[in-house]
Design an enzyme around this catalytic site. Structure first.
Site, mmCIF file in Angstrom:
data_model
loop_
_atom_site.group_PDB
_atom_site.id
_atom_site.type_symbol
_atom_site.label_atom_id
_atom_site.label_comp_id
_atom_site.label_asym_id
_atom_site.label_seq_id
_atom_site.Cartn_x
_atom_site.Cartn_y
_atom_site.Cartn_z
ATOM 1 C CG ASP A 45 4.980 -16.036 15.099
ATOM 2 O OD1 ASP A 45 4.776 -15.991 14.013
ATOM 3 O OD2 ASP A 45 6.070 -15.637 15.709
ATOM 4 C CG HIS B 177 8.946 -21.905 12.807
ATOM 5 N ND1 HIS B 177 8.767 -22.135 11.539
ATOM 6 C CD2 HIS B 177 9.124 -20.758 12.878
ATOM 7 C CE1 HIS B 177 8.443 -21.204 10.685
ATOM 8 N NE2 HIS B 177 8.773 -19.991 11.762
ATOM 9 N NE ARG C 198 -2.088 -1.133 3.413
ATOM 10 C CZ ARG C 198 -2.388 -1.396 4.952
ATOM 11 N NH1 ARG C 198 -3.622 -1.179 4.995
ATOM 12 N NH2 ARG C 198 -1.456 -1.729 5.591
ATOM 13 C CG ASP D 50 8.073 -24.364 8.922
ATOM 14 O OD1 ASP D 50 9.017 -23.594 9.163
ATOM 15 O OD2 ASP D 50 7.276 -24.924 9.938
ATOM 16 C CG HIS D 51 12.074 -19.401 8.148
ATOM 17 N ND1 HIS D 51 10.882 -19.337 8.737
ATOM 18 C CD2 HIS D 51 13.064 -19.162 8.810
ATOM 19 C CE1 HIS D 51 11.431 -18.577 9.923
ATOM 20 N NE2 HIS D 51 12.469 -18.701 9.848
HETATM 21 C C1 BG6 Z 1 8.869 -16.488 11.843
HETATM 22 C C2 BG6 Z 1 8.024 -15.722 13.073
HETATM 23 O O1 BG6 Z 1 8.033 -17.538 11.335
HETATM 24 O O2 BG6 Z 1 10.309 -16.804 12.430
HETATM 25 C C3 BG6 Z 1 8.864 -14.561 13.775
HETATM 26 O O3 BG6 Z 1 6.870 -15.214 12.515
HETATM 27 C C4 BG6 Z 1 10.316 -15.122 14.229
HETATM 28 O O4 BG6 Z 1 8.248 -14.033 14.740
HETATM 29 C C5 BG6 Z 1 10.745 -16.020 13.013
HETATM 30 O O5 BG6 Z 1 10.988 -14.116 14.552
HETATM 31 C C6 BG6 Z 1 12.186 -16.848 13.703
HETATM 32 O O6 BG6 Z 1 12.822 -17.171 12.651
HETATM 33 P P1 BG6 Z 1 14.263 -17.338 12.713
HETATM 34 O O7 BG6 Z 1 14.963 -17.987 11.450
HETATM 35 O O8 BG6 Z 1 14.989 -15.939 13.167
HETATM 36 O O9 BG6 Z 1 14.732 -18.090 14.028
#
Ligand code: BG6
Length: 512
Positions: A251, A256, A57, A193-194
């Site tokens: 979250d 994770h 935006r 999911d990183h």
């Molecule tokens: C994200 C969350 O998925 O993962 C964040 O939304 C969090 O709140 C982050 O800070 C943590 O990722 P990493 O790679 O820094 O452990």
């Protein structure tokens, strides 16, 4: 890809494409996506025919968007920052102001993408990245669908990466899966999911299955309990509005932390193929014992940070004073759970999970505590007790593995002390900076969904935490804020283990 050969170490550039980031003015783009693209660019893995189109935006143009992305890039990339590579990437960043709710803006988007296609030769391949609140996912995909932007031909592809949280609970996740399928084929959906992209998370599997001496010990006969910690020293920064809706549990835990738990607890898969891994992780998630409302009261802890002093000396404000956060907020910034897995391997072994913001350290690790050795042999000596062995898999920072062992303290009397065998990946494999998104973005550009989540895994994650969310919603917290920033969370988190005669590991971050 297969987990045995991380694509991030491969040499061929991804397929030509335009990456369209919805929510490009947000935190995720700055903290993770643009740094990940920079790492890929540095490794020669971005194609020449590539462009990013940021959508938001904010009233920006290409130049001011580039400036915005450049403002914090050094902080997020650290020592690996290379000005020349950044200049290569920055020229490929574009921006378009959009109202995501307005259908007419999607027509403009189509026009802009076709210009970019011509200019950058991206061949009509679009990777739509949804870095936006989950409530907008169905709306945006419907508009993209109506505009024909999700329509693939023989010569081009259209893929959509969906960020977490995937829904707000089980019901909304199931509904979201249905809504997405109205406009997309399952093979076009990439649920990210990183944590699945982190080298060291994948390394849990290699550690377990490539070392013959580990597996015989990996069960309830030898393991007393497991602690999973994802601690963050940062607060919610500019994500107050999102975080108010999500909270620490939603979250971090169904996604994770359960990924970590799945990799630690799974049976050996038949191969590293996507479906084999998914089946084994799903079996673990299925075997997690559901928490009754009474269990939630005893086995789940929530907290919210107040003001405090971080170990660095920095004084920080309470969560409730963060931008976008309600002054009376009841959102938790800390969550801890005790889970058990009802299967042969893990019968009676508790898994303690904790995560939170503004904790005393920035660190993700899994600590596996073994059962105590019998001490009868020491009965006529000065040794009163022998500490149990602990194996720690450090995911970040200073990725590595640490094993504590009992050793004789030198001297004429018998004394047992703890010594640590410590291994840091960096010492052996060098330091390859990564956000966790590199492999995943690269895989998506190449159409490889191995490390992405399927609908069923997501739904199982929600099922596990649903009772906690229900009980917490029914009983709003009365004691928030209940931990000071810079500590390890509320007292009740310590009690969760103390009641079982255990303690959280005292975490010290190695100086790496
Ligand atoms: C994200 C969350 O998925 O993962 C964040 O939304 C969090 O709140 C982050 O800070 C943590 O990722 P990493 O790679 O820094 O452990």
């Amino acid at each position: 890809m297969s987990l045995t050969q991380s694509n991030y170490t491969q040499t061929s550039a991804a397929l030509p494409n335009a990456m369209v980031i919805f929510g490009a003015g947000g935190d995720l783009a700055k903290r993770k996506l643009i740094p990940a693209l920079l790492h890929l660019c540095n490794a020669g893995l971005l194609p020449d025919s590539f462009a990013v189109l940021g959508l938001d935006r904010l009233d920006l143009d290409d130049d001011s968007f580039r400036d915005l992305m450049g403002e914090h890039i050094r902080d997020h990339v650290g020592a690996a920052f290379d000005q020349a590579v950044w200049e290569r990437l920055i020229g490929r960043l574009h921006y378009m102001q959009i109202d995501m709710l307005d259908g007419a803006d999607y027509e403009r988007l189509r026009g802009r993408l076709s210009e970019i296609d011509t200019q950058r030769e991206t061949e009509g391949n679009y990777l739509f990245y949804m870095a936006i609140p989950p409530s907008l996912f169905p709306h945006v995909t419907s508009r993209l669908g109506e505009t024909g932007l999700l329509q693939e031909t023989e010569n081009d592809w259209r893929r959509v990466v969906i960020e977490k949280p995937f829904g707000q609970d089980l019901e909304s996740a199931v509904a979201l899966n249905h809504e997405l399928h109205d406009n997309l084929d399952e093979r076009q959906i990439y649920r990210i999911d990183h944590y699945l992209g982190k080298e060291t998370v994948q390394n849990i599997m290699v550690f377990r299955f490539a070392n013959g001496f580990i597996e015989p010990l990996w069960n309830h006969h030898h393991i007393d309990h497991v602690q999973l910690t994802v601690a963050e020293s940062v607060g919610v920064e500019h994500r107050g509005a999102y975080y108010e809706e999500a909270g620490a549990l939603r979250d971090m835990i169904p996604n994770h932390l359960l990924v970590l738990l799945g990799f630690i607890a799974m049976e050996p898969p038949n191969s590293f193929e996507s479906s084999a891994l998914r089946d084994e992780v799903n079996k673990v998630l299925d075997a997690i014992e559901p928490l009754s409302p009474e269990d939630v009261l005893r086995h789940a802890v929530r907290g919210q940070y107040g003001e405090g002093d971080m170990p660095s000396g920095e004084k920080v404000k309470a969560y409730r004073s963060s931008p976008g956060v309600d002054l009376q907020s009841r959102t938790e910034t800390f969550a801890a759970l005790k889970l058990t897995i009802d299967n042969w391997r893990w019968a009676g072994v508790p898994f303690y999970l904790r995560t939170g913001k503004r904790l005393a350290a920035q660190c993700t690790e899994i600590a596996i505590q073994f059962k105590k050795a019998p001490t009868v042999i020491f009965k006529n000596t000065d040794v009163e007790q022998v500490d149990p062995n602990m194996l720690v898999l450090r995911i970040q920072p200073a990725e590595g593995i640490q094993m504590s062992l009992g050793a004789k303290v030198p001297g004429p009397t018998m004394g047992v002390g703890i010594v640590n065998m410590d291994f840091c990946y960096e010492d052996y494999f060098g330091n390859k900076p990564a956000t966790g998104y590199e492999t995943l973005i690269y895989d998506c550009m190449n159409g490889d969904a191995t490390l992405y989540k399927h609908a069923d895994t997501i739904e199982k994650g929600w099922e596990i935490v649903q009772s906690v969310m229900d009980v917490w919603a029914a009983l709003p917290p009365r004691d928030f804020p209940n931990y000071a920033a810079g500590t390890w969370g509320p007292t009740a988190a310590g009690a969760l283990l103390k009641n079982d005669g255990r303690l959280w590991r005292r975490i010290k971050i190695p100086n790496k």
